[in-house]
Write a protein that holds these residues in place. Structure first.
Motif, PDB file in Angstrom:
ATOM      1  N   PRO A   9      24.914  34.007  65.419  1.00  0.00           N
ATOM      2  CA  PRO A   9      23.962  33.256  64.604  1.00  0.00           C
ATOM      3  C   PRO A   9      24.457  31.861  64.242  1.00  0.00           C
ATOM      4  CG  PRO A   9      25.101  34.897  63.278  1.00  0.00           C
ATOM      5  CD  PRO A   9      25.508  35.143  64.689  1.00  0.00           C
ATOM      6  N   SER A  10      23.544  30.919  64.218  1.00  0.00           N
ATOM      7  CA  SER A  10      23.871  29.563  63.789  1.00  0.00           C
ATOM      8  C   SER A  10      23.534  29.355  62.320  1.00  0.00           C
ATOM      9  CB  SER A  10      23.108  28.551  64.644  1.00  0.00           C
ATOM     10  OG  SER A  10      21.709  28.738  64.520  1.00  0.00           O
ATOM     11  N   PHE A  11      23.109  30.409  61.632  1.00  0.00           N
ATOM     12  CA  PHE A  11      22.730  30.329  60.226  1.00  0.00           C
ATOM     13  C   PHE A  11      23.635  31.238  59.403  1.00  0.00           C
ATOM     14  CE2 PHE A  11      20.037  33.059  62.779  1.00  0.00           C
ATOM     15  CZ  PHE A  11      20.129  34.292  62.158  1.00  0.00           C
ATOM     16  N   SER A  12      23.709  30.948  58.107  1.00  0.00           N
ATOM     17  CA  SER A  12      24.622  31.681  57.216  1.00  0.00           C
ATOM     18  C   SER A  12      23.972  32.857  56.510  1.00  0.00           C
ATOM     19  CB  SER A  12      25.196  30.718  56.167  1.00  0.00           C
ATOM     20  OG  SER A  12      25.908  29.668  56.782  1.00  0.00           O
ATOM     21  N   ALA A  13      22.637  32.857  56.429  1.00  0.00           N
ATOM     22  CA  ALA A  13      21.911  33.942  55.759  1.00  0.00           C
ATOM     23  C   ALA A  13      20.557  34.105  56.441  1.00  0.00           C
ATOM     24  CB  ALA A  13      21.725  33.644  54.273  1.00  0.00           C
ATOM     25  N   GLY A  14      20.103  35.350  56.531  1.00  0.00           N
ATOM     26  CA  GLY A  14      18.825  35.649  57.167  1.00  0.00           C
ATOM     27  C   GLY A  14      17.822  36.201  56.172  1.00  0.00           C
ATOM     28  N   ILE A  15      16.595  35.701  56.225  1.00  0.00           N
ATOM     29  CA  ILE A  15      15.513  36.156  55.351  1.00  0.00           C
ATOM     30  C   ILE A  15      14.369  36.629  56.237  1.00  0.00           C
ATOM     31  CG2 ILE A  15      13.880  35.507  53.542  1.00  0.00           C
ATOM     32  CD1 ILE A  15      15.877  33.316  52.709  1.00  0.00           C
ATOM     33  N   PHE A  16      13.944  37.869  56.054  1.00  0.00           N
ATOM     34  CA  PHE A  16      12.976  38.491  56.950  1.00  0.00           C
ATOM     35  C   PHE A  16      11.725  38.938  56.207  1.00  0.00           C
ATOM     36  CE2 PHE A  16      16.954  38.765  59.109  1.00  0.00           C
ATOM     37  CZ  PHE A  16      16.681  38.811  60.474  1.00  0.00           C
ATOM     38  N   ASP A  17      10.585  38.625  56.781  1.00  0.00           N
ATOM     39  CA  ASP A  17       9.327  39.244  56.387  1.00  0.00           C
ATOM     40  C   ASP A  17       9.319  40.678  56.931  1.00  0.00           C
ATOM     41  OD1 ASP A  17       6.444  39.452  55.705  1.00  0.00           O
ATOM     42  OD2 ASP A  17       6.203  39.394  57.889  1.00  0.00           O
TER      43      ASP A  17
END
Length: 220
Positions: A9-17
């Motif tokens: 991942p290139s992001f530090s946190a994931g937010i999912f619907d």
């Protein structure tokens, strides 16, 4: 913004619907809406059904009372939707193929995850085949923020709970209002194709940093 790398991942946190994004549930909520309208002698309203998916339970109930001049109490409508939704979710809802594997791969990579859903805790807790509280570090429901997904409140609350700056978060959504509001908050966005025939795929492709057709193969 450059398209994000999903794994590694290139992001530090994931937010999912949840609905549509992680589980194909549009047909269940359409049944709930059809029952709701039918019991009040109202013709099914396709546009209203799409609007309710964005607003969440309490705001959606208030919107229905005002639009259709209903005599129902908002709390009674919310209870009705909870009861109908939980009955359908209990046995019928499962994650889309590959979704759980990808979520677990992110957590193994050290990425904290939040669920940001207009759904209600009562409905989420009714599911026998999906344990959202075991898959996510934080679960934020629409009733916990002031406004629907046409505003970034729920995504900002999720990032706050994860201890991550908005710019470090990647939001996975299947609806256009949510994708646009997450982007306005400075978050990376991934639009996810779903089976809902009302999904505006062309607009979502333009609005999001990345478009994916599903979850299979992402954890490989």
């Amino acid at each position: 913004m450059a398209a994000p790398s999903l794994l590694p991942p290139s992001f530090s946190a994931g937010i999912f619907d949840f609905d549509g994004t992680l589980a194909e549930t549009w047909h269940l909520w359409r049944r709930v809406d059809e029952i709701f309208f039918a019991t009040r002698g109202l013709p099914f309203d396709e546009d209203a059904s799409a609007t309710l998916a964005t607003l969440g339970f309490a705001a959606g109930a208030r919107w229905c009372v005002e639009r259709y001049r209903l005599r129902d109490e908002v709390s009674d409508i919310v209870d009705e939707w909870n009861r109908l939704g939980a009955a359908l979710y209990e046995e019928e809802v499962r994650l889309r193929p590959g979704a759980e594997a990808y979520l677990r791969a992110l957590r193994e990579a050290g990425v904290p995850l939040a669920l940001a859903t207009t759904n209600d805790p009562h409905v989420l807790g009714a599911m026998r085949h999906v344990d959202v509280y075991g898959l996510f570090d934080e679960v934020v429901c629409g009733r916990e923020v002031a406004r629907g997904k046409d505003h970034p409140d729920i995504y900002l609350e999720a990032s706050r709970r994860l201890g991550a700056a908005p710019g470090a978060c990647c939001v996975f959504e299947d609806i256009l209002p949510g994708t646009l509001s997450a982007a306005r908050a400075g978050m990376t966005t991934v639009a996810v194709r779903c089976e809902d025939p009302r999904q505006p795929a062309r607009e979502l492709r333009r609005a999001a940093d990345l478009w994916i057709d599903g979850w299979e193969g992402l954890a490989d």
